[in-house]
Design an enzyme around this catalytic site. Structure first.
Site, short mmCIF file in Angstrom:
data_model
loop_
_atom_site.label_atom_id
_atom_site.label_comp_id
_atom_site.label_asym_id
_atom_site.label_seq_id
_atom_site.Cartn_x
_atom_site.Cartn_y
_atom_site.Cartn_z
N ARG A 129 13.12 -8.41 13.10
CA ARG A 129 12.65 -9.18 11.42
C ARG A 129 11.38 -10.14 12.33
NH1 ARG A 129 18.04 -10.30 11.50
NH2 ARG A 129 19.12 -8.66 10.02
N LYS A 151 -3.34 -6.66 7.33
CA LYS A 151 -2.57 -5.83 6.43
C LYS A 151 -1.93 -4.45 7.49
CE LYS A 151 -4.85 -5.59 2.28
NZ LYS A 151 -5.97 -4.89 1.02
N GLU A 193 -17.19 0.50 6.45
CA GLU A 193 -16.79 -0.86 6.24
C GLU A 193 -17.78 -1.57 6.73
OE1 GLU A 193 -13.64 -0.49 4.49
OE2 GLU A 193 -12.96 0.96 5.70
N LYS A 235 -14.75 -11.66 6.08
CA LYS A 235 -13.27 -11.26 6.15
C LYS A 235 -12.14 -12.17 6.13
CE LYS A 235 -9.95 -7.02 6.19
NZ LYS A 235 -8.25 -6.18 6.87
N GLU A 245 -3.78 -10.68 -1.28
CA GLU A 245 -4.01 -10.01 -2.60
C GLU A 245 -3.57 -10.58 -3.38
OE1 GLU A 245 -5.68 -6.30 -0.34
OE2 GLU A 245 -5.22 -5.64 -2.88
N ARG A 249 -8.75 -11.09 -2.64
CA ARG A 249 -8.81 -10.03 -1.32
C ARG A 249 -8.93 -8.41 -2.02
NH1 ARG A 249 -5.10 -10.41 4.18
NH2 ARG A 249 -6.07 -7.82 4.59
N ASN A 253 -12.10 -3.68 -1.54
CA ASN A 253 -11.46 -2.31 -0.79
C ASN A 253 -12.31 -1.45 -1.93
OD1 ASN A 253 -8.91 -1.91 -0.36
ND2 ASN A 253 -8.25 -3.59 -1.67
N HIS A 256 -12.25 2.43 -1.97
CA HIS A 256 -11.23 2.91 -1.57
C HIS A 256 -10.56 3.47 -2.39
CE1 HIS A 256 -12.01 0.17 1.76
NE2 HIS A 256 -11.10 0.33 3.01
N HIS A 260 -10.00 7.02 -1.24
CA HIS A 260 -7.83 7.11 -0.47
C HIS A 260 -6.95 8.25 -1.44
CE1 HIS A 260 -6.37 2.85 0.76
NE2 HIS A 260 -7.25 3.30 1.59
N HIS A 273 -10.99 8.18 7.33
CA HIS A 273 -11.33 7.33 6.34
C HIS A 273 -11.97 6.22 5.97
CE1 HIS A 273 -9.21 3.77 4.20
NE2 HIS A 273 -10.18 3.05 5.45
P1 NAD Z 1 -7.98 5.83 13.81
O1 NAD Z 1 -7.44 4.81 14.40
O2 NAD Z 1 -7.82 7.65 14.01
O3 NAD Z 1 -9.42 6.25 15.38
C1 NAD Z 1 -10.47 7.15 14.82
C2 NAD Z 1 -10.14 8.18 16.08
O4 NAD Z 1 -10.78 7.46 17.36
C3 NAD Z 1 -8.63 8.47 16.65
O5 NAD Z 1 -9.15 10.06 17.82
C4 NAD Z 1 -8.99 7.68 18.06
O6 NAD Z 1 -7.79 7.77 18.94
C5 NAD Z 1 -10.51 7.51 18.47
N1 NAD Z 1 -10.81 6.19 19.55
C6 NAD Z 1 -10.22 5.31 19.47
N2 NAD Z 1 -11.26 4.48 19.89
C7 NAD Z 1 -11.56 5.26 20.55
C8 NAD Z 1 -12.52 4.20 22.17
N3 NAD Z 1 -13.21 3.62 21.88
N4 NAD Z 1 -13.18 5.57 22.12
C9 NAD Z 1 -12.74 7.26 22.52
N5 NAD Z 1 -12.32 7.31 21.26
C10 NAD Z 1 -11.80 6.76 20.55
O7 NAD Z 1 -9.48 5.92 12.70
P2 NAD Z 1 -10.10 3.89 12.32
O8 NAD Z 1 -11.23 4.71 12.19
O9 NAD Z 1 -10.06 3.58 13.45
O10 NAD Z 1 -9.44 3.67 11.72
C11 NAD Z 1 -8.48 4.33 10.26
C12 NAD Z 1 -7.42 3.93 9.74
O11 NAD Z 1 -7.21 2.50 9.57
C13 NAD Z 1 -6.94 4.53 8.17
O12 NAD Z 1 -5.72 5.05 8.22
C14 NAD Z 1 -7.26 3.29 7.47
O13 NAD Z 1 -6.09 3.12 6.57
C15 NAD Z 1 -7.10 1.94 8.94
N6 NAD Z 1 -7.34 1.03 7.80
C16 NAD Z 1 -6.43 -0.59 8.22
C17 NAD Z 1 -7.09 -1.54 6.80
C18 NAD Z 1 -6.28 -2.21 7.57
O14 NAD Z 1 -6.59 -4.09 6.62
N7 NAD Z 1 -4.99 -2.61 7.87
C19 NAD Z 1 -8.39 -1.84 6.80
C20 NAD Z 1 -9.19 -0.28 7.76
C21 NAD Z 1 -8.68 0.85 7.31
N1 GLY Z 2 -9.64 -3.89 4.67
C1 GLY Z 2 -8.90 -4.58 3.30
C2 GLY Z 2 -8.19 -5.93 3.53
O1 GLY Z 2 -8.10 -5.57 4.02
O2 GLY Z 2 -8.01 -5.88 2.82
#
Ligand code: NAD
Ligand code: GLY
Length: 372
Positions: A129, A151, A193, A235, A245, A249, A253, A256, A260, A273
């Site tokens: 939890r 998130k 972003e 942010k 949100e 917030r 997006n 997005h 999405h 993404h």
């Molecule tokens: P990812 O986590 O898939 O990483 C991208 C690629 O780069 C992967 O293959 C990873 O292994 C590689 N990589 C990462 N760091 C590296 C480094 N330093 N050197 C070499 N390779 C590296 O993609 P992302 O773009 O980081 O994240 C996208 C995800 O984040 C999506 O699932 C999206 O929905 C989510 N997201 C969440 C929020 C939130 O607020 N929680 C906000 C925006 C996006």
């Molecule tokens: N990436 C959108 C949020 O964090 O709200």
């Protein structure tokens, strides 16, 4: 939490959420410096969650940095990719936590991009939890967005990020040095972003991004440091006002809703993404113009910047028979939708965002004009 000694020379942005407040430290050489974690509560064990790409690059160094702090530091290595942001992968984290006898004080460290960060945060929110977790984001996208704000979650085949929780980390360590190994396509995805923050909140930042985009794409450390810091500041300001949100917030997006739909419609991982967000921002800017909120030069400005970041500006056809209908069906599953009405983040002049619905006919026009 106190700033760590080694982090004292780094830039620091505070997420102000009362008892859930935490710092983001930004600088080079932070992730493998033990002092970066000095403010964290001590515990018998820690679990590093990472993936097959990052484990050989950085997991050993993080493990060493944490070794003096925790009795045991375990590592779980997940498969790499958006397609693995699933229940099955989440379960690998629970398997590791349980098989190592981890308790309620065990600290999880998310070493990776947004996929690892979102999965780890959700695991931390759920295990017993709720256990503490730390974000060590290794992509630009994760440093400017996903590691900050709490998130967490996973994808469902029918919709992106549909299962998850709001759960804040205790600390975010943005080490700019790790971005050196990030592939250029991933850096571009992160720039989407970064760009987002200009139109929604800060016209001067948009000017700065335009002037420094080439430096950012070249990995210039000073430019990246400013981009990460300013993005996190914006942010932090938004999340500090609306953690869950309820309203404001949602402006984060921008791009997005369309993005999405592209990600889910093509199958997760086909477009990154950030690529979906980049193209989605152009589509949302066009919709803003059709609603009389934004002028055409501003739309062209956003599209040009997205293009300069190396991101797609032409959206994919998701269904040859009824493409706009497919987009609309996917967007009705968006978390912002209410009673089936899609809510878009629109730009009401550069630097200001509004969240509202739009007539389907106008949305269809934008989709038709944007897809090929
Ligand atoms: P990812 O986590 O898939 O990483 C991208 C690629 O780069 C992967 O293959 C990873 O292994 C590689 N990589 C990462 N760091 C590296 C480094 N330093 N050197 C070499 N390779 C590296 O993609 P992302 O773009 O980081 O994240 C996208 C995800 O984040 C999506 O699932 C999206 O929905 C989510 N997201 C969440 C929020 C939130 O607020 N929680 C906000 C925006 C996006
Ligand atoms: N990436 C959108 C949020 O964090 O709200």
């Amino acid at each position: 939490m106190d700033a760590s000694p080694s982090a004292s020379s780094a830039a620091r942005v505070q997420i102000a959420l009362g008892e859930r407040s935490y710092p983001i430290v930004i600088g080079a050489g932070l992730f493998d410096a033990p002092d970066s974690y000095a403010g964290l509560p001590r515990a018998a064990s820690a679990l590093i969650v990472t993936n097959t790409t990052l484990a050989p690059l950085y997991a050993g160094r993080l493990q060493q940095a944490l070794a003096g702090r925790y009795g045991a530091v375990h590592t779980v290595v997940l498969p790499d990719g958006e397609a693995y942001k699933t229940w099955e992968t989440l379960n690998l984290v629970f398997d590791a936590l349980l098989s190592h006898g981890c308790d309620r004080k065990t600290v999880l460290f998310a070493l990776g991009g947004g996929v690892v960060g979102d999965i780890t945060g959700f695991a931390a929110a759920s295990y017993m939890r709720g256990v503490p977790f730390v974000q060590v984001p290794t992509t630009l996208l994760a440093q400017v967005d996903s590691s900050v704000g709490g998130k967490t979650g996973i994808n469902h085949p029918l919709g992106k990020n549909m299962v998850g929780a709001f759960y804040q980390p205790q600390l975010v360590v943005c080490d700019l040095g790790v971005l050196k190994t990030l592939p250029p396509r991933e850096l571009g995805a992160g720039l989407a972003e970064v760009i987002k923050y200009g139109p929604i909140a800060d016209a001067a930042f948009l000017d700065w991004i335009e002037a420094h985009l080439d430096a950012l794409r070249a990995g210039d450390p000073a430019a990246l440091a400013h981009a990460v810091r300013r993005s996190c500041e914006i942010k932090a300001e938004v999340v500090g006002q609306d953690e869950r949100e309820g309203g404001l917030r949602a402006i984060l997006n921008f791009g997005h809703t369309f993005g999405h739909a592209i990600e889910a419609g093509l199958g997760y991982g086909a477009w990154l993404h950030g690529e979906g967000v980049g193209c989605g921002m152009v589509m949302a800017a066009r919709l803003s113009a059709r609603l009389g909120l934004l002028d055409e030069p501003a739309v062209a400005r956003i599209a040009r910047l997205v293009e300069r970041a190396g991101l797609p500006t032409v959206a994919p056809v998701l269904d040859a028979a009824d493409n706009a209908g497919r987009y609309l069906a996917l967007m009705r599953l968006d978390k912002k939708a209410e009673a089936g009405e899609i809510k878009f983040v629109l730009i009401d002049g550069i630097g200001k965002a509004v969240v509202r619905g739009a007539p389907d006919a106008l949305v269809r026009e934008v989709i038709d004009a944007s897809c090929a």
